[in-house]
Motif scaffolding. Structure first.
Motif, PDB file in Angstrom:
ATOM      1  N   ALA A  65       0.808  -1.230   0.090  1.00 23.49           N
ATOM      2  CA  ALA A  65       0.109  -0.015  -0.175  1.00 23.49           C
ATOM      3  C   ALA A  65       0.944   1.265   0.165  1.00 23.49           C
ATOM      4  CB  ALA A  65      -0.851   0.016   1.132  1.00 23.49           C
ATOM      5  N   ALA A  66       2.182   1.164   0.355  1.00 25.99           N
ATOM      6  CA  ALA A  66       3.013   2.062   0.191  1.00 25.99           C
ATOM      7  C   ALA A  66       3.316   2.874  -1.248  1.00 25.99           C
ATOM      8  CB  ALA A  66       4.173   1.759   0.897  1.00 25.99           C
ATOM      9  N   PHE A  67       3.001   1.877  -2.173  1.00 24.81           N
ATOM     10  CA  PHE A  67       3.102   2.228  -3.797  1.00 24.81           C
ATOM     11  C   PHE A  67       1.864   2.746  -4.161  1.00 24.81           C
ATOM     12  CE2 PHE A  67       6.415  -0.812  -2.319  1.00 24.81           C
ATOM     13  CZ  PHE A  67       7.494  -0.351  -2.772  1.00 24.81           C
ATOM     14  N   PRO A  68       1.763   3.983  -4.940  1.00 25.90           N
ATOM     15  CA  PRO A  68       0.733   4.424  -5.437  1.00 25.90           C
ATOM     16  C   PRO A  68      -0.142   3.557  -6.031  1.00 25.90           C
ATOM     17  CG  PRO A  68       2.714   5.863  -6.109  1.00 25.90           C
ATOM     18  CD  PRO A  68       3.102   4.308  -5.652  1.00 25.90           C
ATOM     19  N   ALA A  69       0.186   2.780  -6.877  1.00 25.09           N
ATOM     20  CA  ALA A  69      -0.690   1.622  -7.560  1.00 25.09           C
ATOM     21  C   ALA A  69      -1.607   0.578  -6.751  1.00 25.09           C
ATOM     22  CB  ALA A  69      -0.039   0.759  -8.490  1.00 25.09           C
ATOM     23  N   PHE A  70      -1.235   0.538  -5.534  1.00 22.40           N
ATOM     24  CA  PHE A  70      -1.748  -0.262  -4.440  1.00 22.40           C
ATOM     25  C   PHE A  70      -2.081   0.474  -3.108  1.00 22.40           C
ATOM     26  CE2 PHE A  70       1.311  -2.670  -6.832  1.00 22.40           C
ATOM     27  CZ  PHE A  70       0.545  -3.556  -7.747  1.00 22.40           C
ATOM     28  N   GLN A  71      -2.249   1.638  -3.188  1.00 20.10           N
ATOM     29  CA  GLN A  71      -2.617   2.470  -1.952  1.00 20.10           C
ATOM     30  C   GLN A  71      -3.845   2.249  -1.507  1.00 20.10           C
ATOM     31  OE1 GLN A  71      -2.340   6.559  -3.040  1.00 20.10           O
ATOM     32  NE2 GLN A  71      -4.039   6.585  -4.404  1.00 20.10           N
ATOM     33  N   ASP A  72      -4.832   1.647  -2.004  1.00 21.34           N
ATOM     34  CA  ASP A  72      -6.081   1.463  -1.531  1.00 21.34           C
ATOM     35  C   ASP A  72      -6.318  -0.014  -0.974  1.00 21.34           C
ATOM     36  OD1 ASP A  72      -5.835   0.388  -3.998  1.00 21.34           O
ATOM     37  OD2 ASP A  72      -8.305   0.739  -4.353  1.00 21.34           O
ATOM     38  N   LEU A  73      -5.030  -0.915  -1.070  1.00 22.49           N
ATOM     39  CA  LEU A  73      -4.970  -2.217  -0.927  1.00 22.49           C
ATOM     40  C   LEU A  73      -5.484  -2.383   0.810  1.00 22.49           C
ATOM     41  CD1 LEU A  73      -4.702  -4.730  -2.403  1.00 22.49           C
ATOM     42  CD2 LEU A  73      -2.359  -4.924  -1.815  1.00 22.49           C
ATOM     43  N   LEU A 177     -10.103  -6.651  -1.529  1.00 23.16           N
ATOM     44  CA  LEU A 177      -9.160  -6.433  -2.457  1.00 23.16           C
ATOM     45  C   LEU A 177      -8.109  -7.358  -2.428  1.00 23.16           C
ATOM     46  CD1 LEU A 177      -8.679  -2.476  -3.071  1.00 23.16           C
ATOM     47  CD2 LEU A 177     -10.226  -4.329  -4.109  1.00 23.16           C
ATOM     48  N   THR A 178      -7.795  -8.062  -1.401  1.00 22.89           N
ATOM     49  CA  THR A 178      -6.573  -8.783  -0.946  1.00 22.89           C
ATOM     50  C   THR A 178      -7.119 -10.402  -0.919  1.00 22.89           C
ATOM     51  OG1 THR A 178      -7.135  -9.042   1.410  1.00 22.89           O
ATOM     52  CG2 THR A 178      -5.515  -7.322   0.920  1.00 22.89           C
TER      53      THR A 178
END
Length: 244
Positions: A65-73, A177-178
């Motif tokens: 989630a620290a990466f923009p593409a997965f920030q909503d994870l 999402l997970t």
């Protein structure tokens, strides 16, 4: 799926401090050359991030989630539906549960219990997609990810689905999402936020009729897969005999 090497380096410095790349690789069980190649190419795999996170005892989902593409994870963690939890129970365990229930009914006793095998079974990806399937889910995922339907189908047949497609499938289906990452084996149920007994509860709560229908569907799918495999093997054998 991968993230940029620059963003990975920034994340790594924030969680690993002054640890050298060599030390990070040793701790994570990654070949130093593998990480070096990824950095040179400018893209670092999610598997590398997961391995580093586990070695540093960090939650994998939080790290992603620290990466923009997965920030909503992380905020998208939702308990699996009963259908999702059941999808991560192997065909063998479903049949075992049916036999236990039948034996208990014949002897007027409580059904016996047994330890379930791991969630990532031989058809876990297909079973999960079937469990969350909305109208034309596979087609929607292929269009959204700009992937050819046949390539998506090949991944599913091989019982694998890259992280991006698993997350996109969950988004479209409106589930946690997970959860798809559990089906692919990328995350353990615990890492995905599932309760320790989620699968066991789902199995014990499903009605006998639904359990039998689910097992029947799984066996039907397995039968078609085995038939294709046998046909392919027969075709290859025929070619060898003709070359002969």
């Amino acid at each position: 799926m991968s993230v940029s090497a620059k963003s990975f380096q920034h994340w790594l410095s924030s969680v690993a401090g002054s640890m050298s790349h060599a030390a990070v690789c040793r701790a994570a069980g990654i070949k130093r050359s593998t990480l070096a190649q990824q950095l040179v190419r400018g893209r670092v795999s999610l598997a590398t991030i997961a391995a580093v996170s586990r070695s540093l005892e960090l939650p994998v989902v939080t790290s992603l989630a620290a990466f923009p593409a997965f920030q909503d994870l992380a905020s998208g963690i939702t308990a699996p539906t009963q259908a999702e939890a059941l999808s991560q129970i192997s065909d063998t365990d479903l049949l075992q549960e049916i036999l236990h229930r039948q034996a208990a009914a014949e002897n007027d006793a409580a059904p016996g219990t047994f330890a379930l095998s791991g969630p990532h079974h031989r058809s876990s990806v297909r079973a999960w997609l079937d469990a969350v399937d909305t109208s034309e889910l596979r087609q929607k995922v292929a269009r959204q990810a700009s992937i050819a339907p046949q390539n998506l189908s090949a991944q599913i047949t091989a019982n694998r689905l890259n992280a991006e497609l698993a997350i996109e499938s969950a988004r479209i289906a409106g589930v946690g999402l997970t959860n798809g990452l559990v089906a692919t084996g990328f995350l353990s149920p615990a890492e995905a936020g599932w309760a320790p007994d989620a699968r066991e509860l789902a199995l014990h709560q499903v009605a006998d009729s639904e359990l039998v229908l689910l097992a029947s569907h799984r066996l039907d799918v397995l039968g078609r897969v085995l038939r294709r495999s046998e046909d392919d093997a027969a075709a290859v054998q025929n070619i060898w005999e003709n070359l002969g």
